[in-house]
Design a protein around this motif. Structure first.
Motif, PDB file in Angstrom:
ATOM      1  N   CYS A 181      19.654  41.584  39.393  1.00  0.00           N
ATOM      2  CA  CYS A 181      18.857  42.813  39.357  1.00  0.00           C
ATOM      3  C   CYS A 181      19.761  44.030  39.504  1.00  0.00           C
ATOM      4  N   HIS A 182      20.659  43.976  40.478  1.00  0.00           N
ATOM      5  CA  HIS A 182      21.513  45.128  40.767  1.00  0.00           C
ATOM      6  C   HIS A 182      22.432  45.472  39.602  1.00  0.00           C
ATOM      7  N   VAL A 183      23.109  44.468  39.020  1.00  0.00           N
ATOM      8  CA  VAL A 183      24.083  44.798  37.970  1.00  0.00           C
ATOM      9  C   VAL A 183      23.382  45.325  36.717  1.00  0.00           C
ATOM     10  N   TYR A 184      22.216  44.772  36.423  1.00  0.00           N
ATOM     11  CA  TYR A 184      21.471  45.261  35.261  1.00  0.00           C
ATOM     12  C   TYR A 184      21.025  46.699  35.493  1.00  0.00           C
ATOM     13  N   SER A 185      20.552  46.965  36.695  1.00  0.00           N
ATOM     14  CA  SER A 185      20.127  48.325  37.049  1.00  0.00           C
ATOM     15  C   SER A 185      21.307  49.283  37.115  1.00  0.00           C
TER      16      SER A 185
END
Length: 279
Positions: A181-185
């Motif tokens: 979730c974090h890297v995509y965001s």
């Protein structure tokens, strides 16, 4: 090549190690994460050596993989105030001592927020804390988590994580936990270019540093710099992209930890779903 998906979720540490292991096995998992103390801070529960011994035996019997302990959210290693940084150092040092009861596992933490001091200052302070708490004899590998980049978070880019590692003296004790979730965001397109993102990670940090995956869908779109986890297949990443992550030859043997907004029934269903998609 692994023939078993190493997957689990966060379980409550309030009842001890053996209870955590049994809970995860009941959910169909074979790895798990837990908070070393209340995720919002506070004193850690006393360790019971008998419970630890029983868990280590159970862990071997059930072939439970590496544990991914998580530091409390309240820690900010690069806070502007001295007392907040001292608190973070004290808690992390205590956690690392406690984790030696279960040697050879992982300790994951959020690098912190520079709160207006600038990312360079934040990186300097985080590395300074690691230089204070890491010990040559420890068996625990400390994992820097990839962050979404909300507010003044440090760790929004692979370059920032590499800068922390480069300034840490005992860098052999450091690794990275990649949160999907974090890297995509944060702007790394693991949906359409997973190979490219991993190649960039390898070029900047080195894939040998990648030790664990937080497996989450995202409620917010690509490059939104928000930290809003979604259930698997119900967010902007989607099930197909997450299945590609768990089956990628460079990732498939890592421990995958679900941090989706679920109860135990939900985790059981997600674990079963992802096991069914593991090739």
């Amino acid at each position: 090549m692994s023939f078993m998906l190493n997957i689990g979720n966060h379980v409550s540490s309030s009842k001890g190690y053996l209870a955590m292991g049994k809970e995860e096995i009941s959910l169909g998992g074979n790895v798990f994460a837990f908070f070393t103390r209340n995720p919002r801070g506070g004193k850690a529960k006393d360790i019971n050596p008998e419970d630890v011994a029983a868990f280590l035996k159970y862990k071997e019997e059930k072939q439970i993989g590496r544990l991914v302990a998580h530091a409390p959210y309240t820690l900010n290693p690069c806070a502007a105030k001295d007392d907040l940084r001292e608190f973070a150092a004290s808690v992390m040092a205590d956690d690392l001592k406690r984790l030696e009861y279960t040697p050879g596992n992982y300790y994951n933490f959020h690098p912190g927020s520079h709160v207006g001091q600038g990312s360079e200052k934040g990186i300097e302070l985080i590395a300074g804390l690691l230089n204070q708490v890491l010990q040559p004899e420890q068996t625990t590998t400390v994992l820097l988590e990839t962050m979404s980049g909300k507010g003044t978070e440090v760790g929004r880019s692979f370059q920032e994580l590499k800068s922390i590692i480069d300034r840490t003296e005992l860098d052999s004790h450091l690794g990275v936990c990649l949160d999907t979730c974090h890297v995509y965001s944060a702007g790394y397109d693991i949906v359409n270019d997973l190979d490219g993102v991993l190649a960039e990670f390898d070029r900047i940090i080195g894939l040998d540093r990648l030790k664990a995956i937080h497996l989450n869908d995202s409620l917010t779109p690509f490059n939104s710099h928000k930290d809003r986890h979604a259930k698997i297949g119900e967010g902007s990443l989607g099930l197909d992209a997450i299945v590609r992550v768990i089956n990628h030859p460079l990732l498939r043997d890592l421990p995958f930890i679900l941090e989706t907004p679920n109860d135990n029934d939900g985790y059981r269903q997600e674990i079963a779903l992802l096991r069914s998609q593991y090739l």
